[in-house]
Scaffold this active site. Sequence first.
Site, mmCIF file in Angstrom:
data_model
loop_
_atom_site.group_PDB
_atom_site.id
_atom_site.type_symbol
_atom_site.label_atom_id
_atom_site.label_comp_id
_atom_site.label_asym_id
_atom_site.label_seq_id
_atom_site.Cartn_x
_atom_site.Cartn_y
_atom_site.Cartn_z
ATOM 1 N N PRO A 111 8.803 1.916 -21.495
ATOM 2 C CA PRO A 111 9.880 2.214 -20.544
ATOM 3 C C PRO A 111 9.500 3.399 -19.675
ATOM 4 O O PRO A 111 8.936 4.378 -20.159
ATOM 5 C CB PRO A 111 11.066 2.562 -21.456
ATOM 6 C CG PRO A 111 10.732 1.974 -22.786
ATOM 7 C CD PRO A 111 9.238 2.041 -22.892
ATOM 8 N N CYS A 112 9.783 3.295 -18.383
ATOM 9 C CA CYS A 112 9.436 4.385 -17.462
ATOM 10 C C CYS A 112 10.663 4.912 -16.718
ATOM 11 O O CYS A 112 10.557 5.845 -15.937
ATOM 12 C CB CYS A 112 8.411 3.907 -16.441
ATOM 13 S SG CYS A 112 6.852 3.345 -17.140
ATOM 14 N N GLN A 113 11.841 4.333 -16.972
ATOM 15 C CA GLN A 113 13.017 4.706 -16.191
ATOM 16 C C GLN A 113 13.437 6.150 -16.414
ATOM 17 O O GLN A 113 14.100 6.749 -15.574
ATOM 18 C CB GLN A 113 14.190 3.766 -16.520
ATOM 19 C CG GLN A 113 14.020 2.370 -15.964
ATOM 20 C CD GLN A 113 13.195 1.476 -16.876
ATOM 21 O OE1 GLN A 113 12.530 1.938 -17.787
ATOM 22 N NE2 GLN A 113 13.245 0.179 -16.626
ATOM 23 N N PHE A 115 11.391 8.690 -16.678
ATOM 24 C CA PHE A 115 10.287 9.581 -16.303
ATOM 25 C C PHE A 115 10.780 10.663 -15.345
ATOM 26 O O PHE A 115 11.452 10.390 -14.366
ATOM 27 C CB PHE A 115 9.187 8.762 -15.630
ATOM 28 C CG PHE A 115 7.846 9.435 -15.647
ATOM 29 C CD1 PHE A 115 7.510 10.356 -14.670
ATOM 30 C CD2 PHE A 115 6.912 9.144 -16.625
ATOM 31 C CE1 PHE A 115 6.275 10.973 -14.669
ATOM 32 C CE2 PHE A 115 5.673 9.752 -16.634
ATOM 33 C CZ PHE A 115 5.351 10.677 -15.653
#
Length: 359
Positions: A111-113, A115
Amino acid sequence: MGRYERLQRELENNDDNPYKIYVDVQNPDKLSLQYNFLDLFSGAGGITQGLSEAGFRPIASVEINPIASATHKRNFPNCHHFCGDIQEFKSQDWLQQIDYNPIHIVSGGPPCQGFSVAGKRDTNDPRNRLFYEFIKVVAEIKPWYIVMENVPGILTLKKGKVKQAIFDAFESIGYSASVAILESAAYKVPQIRPRAIFIANRFNLNNPYPQAQLLPEQYVSIESAISDLPEYSRIPEINHEWTRHSKEYMERIAKVPPGGSLYETYADAFKRQYPGKPSMTVKENHGGTHIHPYLNRVISAREMARLQTFPDSFIFEGSMKKAMWQIGNAVPPLLAKNIGHALIPYLNQVAANKEINTD
């Protein structure tokens, strides 16, 4: 033009990334070595299946969900499996124990949301921690190439600052990264499923992506993938099961037109597929999936798997709902296979170039 199609076109028109290149994979190169890969956040194993079909050897999976990990273990019995929090995965100790080195590719979909775009970590955001754990493992293992996937929307999050932060994170550990939106249907997957694919390497070489193989008018239809499965006879052995419907419920389904939904509040679920076209993006939603294009029931877990291009020999552990959840979260193996084929000539180039330091 759909939202992601517009985003894809804008990305290609405005992208001056010097490392990104598209290659023809219709006749893929042969592997000059047996290339090993590690699949982080592996889920049931969509990327693992695809890269394996491309000829690469899966060495290990890292997955926290026990049911998805059990599916991976069932279908890849010769692969090592770490079921647990990636923060507890000690990559160097693990490599030493199994005596597989080097790892040529690390793949995964962290998951990168969460970041941070301000250059600082928010340690309270678990999604942020997971992305940094992915970066940490890559920095420790030092694969030749990285393949990371996510939803296309990640590229516009916070006006593109998250995308840049991801690039910066790769650069901080010595990798040159690129990103492209690949439409799965353009690679003969019978489903509309765009994915953001980040590819990076540590040799300042090209980051190769497979050229699209089909134009939109050539996309594979849903019927070509599922029409031979029994219409109303379940086959639990291959996950051909679906939500049970009462007679009244089936009568309601019969009134739903292609593209229409059974519910106003769950408009993205219980939506009838269009006949003669590729499937809409499949996923498990509130215990249901999309409605079959011409039968008065939702599509089965096996039909979902077919639309994702999993072979019928790939069996999913857990309940029907859990199987649908695993399938809906997976990367289509055929898309991953094409990505693998694009990587082969560049992996071969690294293997052949004695002047490149691969340590």
